[in-house]
Design a protein around this motif. Sequence first.
Motif, PDB file in Angstrom:
ATOM      1  N   LEU A 190       0.826  -1.206   0.000  1.00  0.00           N
ATOM      2  CA  LEU A 190       0.000   0.000   0.000  1.00  0.00           C
ATOM      3  C   LEU A 190       0.862   1.259   0.000  1.00  0.00           C
ATOM      4  O   LEU A 190       0.562   2.240  -0.686  1.00  0.00           O
ATOM      5  CB  LEU A 190      -0.933   0.005   1.204  1.00  0.00           C
ATOM      6  N   PHE A 191       1.958   1.231   0.769  1.00  0.00           N
ATOM      7  CA  PHE A 191       2.839   2.384   0.863  1.00  0.00           C
ATOM      8  C   PHE A 191       3.469   2.704  -0.494  1.00  0.00           C
ATOM      9  O   PHE A 191       3.400   3.847  -0.972  1.00  0.00           O
ATOM     10  CB  PHE A 191       3.927   2.114   1.898  1.00  0.00           C
ATOM     11  N   LEU A 192       4.024   1.702  -1.145  1.00  0.00           N
ATOM     12  CA  LEU A 192       4.666   1.925  -2.437  1.00  0.00           C
ATOM     13  C   LEU A 192       3.643   2.257  -3.522  1.00  0.00           C
ATOM     14  O   LEU A 192       3.906   3.073  -4.402  1.00  0.00           O
ATOM     15  CB  LEU A 192       5.479   0.688  -2.832  1.00  0.00           C
ATOM     16  N   GLY A 193       2.469   1.627  -3.425  1.00  0.00           N
ATOM     17  CA  GLY A 193       1.409   1.947  -4.378  1.00  0.00           C
ATOM     18  C   GLY A 193       0.956   3.386  -4.253  1.00  0.00           C
ATOM     19  O   GLY A 193       0.719   4.067  -5.252  1.00  0.00           O
ATOM     20  N   GLY A 194       0.841   3.884  -3.003  1.00  0.00           N
ATOM     21  CA  GLY A 194       0.456   5.268  -2.778  1.00  0.00           C
ATOM     22  C   GLY A 194       1.492   6.248  -3.302  1.00  0.00           C
ATOM     23  O   GLY A 194       1.154   7.248  -3.937  1.00  0.00           O
ATOM     24  N   LEU A 195       2.768   5.957  -3.036  1.00  0.00           N
ATOM     25  CA  LEU A 195       3.842   6.818  -3.541  1.00  0.00           C
ATOM     26  C   LEU A 195       3.863   6.842  -5.063  1.00  0.00           C
ATOM     27  O   LEU A 195       4.037   7.894  -5.682  1.00  0.00           O
ATOM     28  CB  LEU A 195       5.188   6.324  -3.014  1.00  0.00           C
ATOM     29  N   LYS A 196       3.693   5.668  -5.648  1.00  0.00           N
ATOM     30  CA  LYS A 196       3.704   5.558  -7.104  1.00  0.00           C
ATOM     31  C   LYS A 196       2.556   6.367  -7.708  1.00  0.00           C
ATOM     32  O   LYS A 196       2.725   7.059  -8.717  1.00  0.00           O
ATOM     33  CB  LYS A 196       3.593   4.088  -7.504  1.00  0.00           C
TER      34      LYS A 196
END
Length: 296
Positions: free
Chosen positions: A261-267
């Motif tokens: 979720l963290f990397l998806g949000g940043l992306k």
Amino acid sequence: MKISIIVPTHNRMSSMLTLAEALNNLDYPDYEVIVVCDSCKDDTKKELEAKYGQQENWQILEVEKAGPAKARNTGARLAVGEILAFTDDDCIPDNNWLQVIRLNLEGNPNIVGLEGLTYTYKKEVTPLTHQIENLDGNPAVPTCNVAFRKSTFEHLNGFDETFPYAHNEDADFAWRMREVGEIVFVEEMKVCHPPRQESFSKMKSRMKILESEFLLYYKNTNLYHKYRNTSPWITIYWEVFFYHQIMNLKSTFKYFFKPKLFLGGLKLIFYWWIDLILLFPKYFASNFKYQKQFQS
């Protein structure tokens, strides 16, 4: 007061069926439900007709490539109620929704519309979900939880179907309606908008809808200044590009220990920033187009 509930839907059979069950069991003696299936490629219409097609107070229509503004207008033209209540196919109204609408409109002729409280399940919200939360009123008056007098709706010719995306047609209508009467926020008029998981590809292309800011601005310049901002450029490149994305970045860090979720949000934030830069020429063309259209 007879109330007509109008719901546009597009390929969301599961959530639409959940909503339909809630609508069918509302605590109110005299209402109809009009569902407008807009280019549905799934079995939404088939399933609705099987469950509710024989009921006198249900209408299930099919239109092609209408968009939410035209779909809502199509339903409104067929409505026989004094009041038009709108919600979306991924929402669930409280059982007393229509009772509250009646209580707040009956005997109050100066009130032409109601805006209800929309809540969500905060524990289910992630950077990759879509949800609406409106706890104390919004100048744009989100159409997932509103009710209007049909006479006023018709006087204003309903929603403007020329908006290029499903964005700002609700704000445009609400602002015009506020020029002829009062729209009141009613806390007891509740609708739940559960977080909806969206595909990443759909979410990353969301910034294109901001092209609608220019039509909204040039069509209603004074009202845009009153309810939103000094210009669409400020809205897009100050509020959305800078402020909202900083807020999104801050909230994304809450998922630091959930890497997906963290990397998806940043992306997603990165894609939005890049897209807002790449879309500048299209926004510039839209600005010129609508400026010429409304100022000529």
